[in-house]
Design a protein around this motif. Structure first.
Motif, PDB file in Angstrom:
ATOM      1  N   ALA A  58      39.685  32.967  40.333  1.00  0.00           N
ATOM      2  CA  ALA A  58      40.316  33.939  40.533  1.00  0.00           C
ATOM      3  C   ALA A  58      42.073  34.185  40.794  1.00  0.00           C
ATOM      4  N   ARG A  59      42.859  33.057  41.137  1.00  0.00           N
ATOM      5  CA  ARG A  59      44.282  32.860  41.338  1.00  0.00           C
ATOM      6  C   ARG A  59      44.818  33.127  40.180  1.00  0.00           C
ATOM      7  N   VAL A  60      44.151  31.938  38.567  1.00  0.00           N
ATOM      8  CA  VAL A  60      44.966  32.088  37.982  1.00  0.00           C
ATOM      9  C   VAL A  60      44.807  32.826  36.145  1.00  0.00           C
ATOM     10  N   GLU A  61      43.514  33.165  36.773  1.00  0.00           N
ATOM     11  CA  GLU A  61      42.761  34.315  35.894  1.00  0.00           C
ATOM     12  C   GLU A  61      42.393  34.923  36.172  1.00  0.00           C
ATOM     13  N   PRO A  62      43.415  36.086  37.044  1.00  0.00           N
ATOM     14  CA  PRO A  62      42.495  37.592  37.603  1.00  0.00           C
ATOM     15  C   PRO A  62      41.149  38.595  36.784  1.00  0.00           C
ATOM     16  N   GLU A  63      41.580  38.491  35.500  1.00  0.00           N
ATOM     17  CA  GLU A  63      41.085  39.275  34.377  1.00  0.00           C
ATOM     18  C   GLU A  63      40.102  38.450  34.104  1.00  0.00           C
ATOM     19  N   ALA A  64      39.082  37.290  34.255  1.00  0.00           N
ATOM     20  CA  ALA A  64      38.820  36.772  33.441  1.00  0.00           C
ATOM     21  C   ALA A  64      37.515  37.097  33.172  1.00  0.00           C
ATOM     22  N   PRO A  65      36.634  37.255  32.825  1.00  0.00           N
ATOM     23  CA  PRO A  65      34.521  38.075  32.116  1.00  0.00           C
ATOM     24  C   PRO A  65      33.813  37.407  32.837  1.00  0.00           C
ATOM     25  N   ALA A  66      32.856  38.166  33.495  1.00  0.00           N
ATOM     26  CA  ALA A  66      32.415  37.400  34.423  1.00  0.00           C
ATOM     27  C   ALA A  66      31.334  36.505  33.400  1.00  0.00           C
ATOM     28  N   ALA A  67      31.162  36.697  32.522  1.00  0.00           N
ATOM     29  CA  ALA A  67      30.097  35.356  31.693  1.00  0.00           C
ATOM     30  C   ALA A  67      31.432  34.173  31.327  1.00  0.00           C
TER      31      ALA A  67
END
Length: 196
Positions: free
Chosen positions: A67-76
């Motif tokens: 959440a801190r370093v990849e806030p756009e990471a997909p839920a999967a």
């Protein structure tokens, strides 16, 4: 199997099941890291072993780090990381105890840690276990690193997933070493791997 056969048959795998190495096996495996080149004898290797009921807690810290370093990471992707860090038989966090003020350059200290990790992966294979080194943006998260005991100037170099291979190893065909090798005769060299 000869030692050379063993080295040439090693491949990374995250298809792992129990058992992981026993404490005595792990001590021997980690001892191979101490045989890595270590200019200045700085001994920068640091290992944190996570097993059993501590894996889900680590998985939640991994998700928080994402959440801190990849806030756009997909839920999967988030769920895949949560699952992998919760279920691998053993996880070893790779730490780098760095000394920025030392005359040995930081890059050499980091390479020593990398060489140690490779020795561990080879030793896992030699003893019938398997593993894979995972990294990514998480290694730059100072909060996660500190949670694991690697407060700056120490750093996190990634994680080794460790266990027993779940089936035969898929050993991908490797490139011909000649493509990455040149003989120097007083002039700059070129490599076959760099040709279009």
């Amino acid at each position: 199997m000869t030692p050379m056969d063993m080295l040439l048959s090693r491949a990374s795998t995250d298809r792992l099941k129990d058992p992981a190495p026993s404490p005595s096996q792990l001590t021997q495996i980690l001892s191979t890291a101490m045989r890595a080149p270590d200019h200045g004898r700085l001994q920068p290797w640091r290992y944190v072993v996570i097993e059993g009921d501590d894996r889900p807690a680590l998985a939640e810290r991994i998700v928080a780090s994402m959440a801190r370093v990849e806030p756009e990471a997909p839920a999967a992707k988030i769920e895949k990381r949560r699952s992998r860090f919760s279920t691998m038989p053993m996880i070893i966090a790779l730490g780098m105890h760095l000394r920025p003020e030392h005359k040995i350059p930081l890059w050499e200290q980091e390479m020593c840690v990398a060489a140690g990790a490779m020795n561990i992966l080879n030793a896992l294979h030699a003893t019938g276990f398997g593993g894979v080194w995972v990294s990514g943006a998480l290694v730059d998260d100072a909060i996660l690193a500190a949670d694991l005991g690697f407060a700056a100037p120490a750093r996190l170099a990634g994680f080794l997933f460790v266990g027993t291979p779940d089936g035969p190893l898929h050993t991908p065909k490797r490139a011909d070493p000649e493509l990455f090798t040149a003989r120097w005769h007083g002039h700059p060299v070129t490599f076959g791997a760099d040709k279009d």
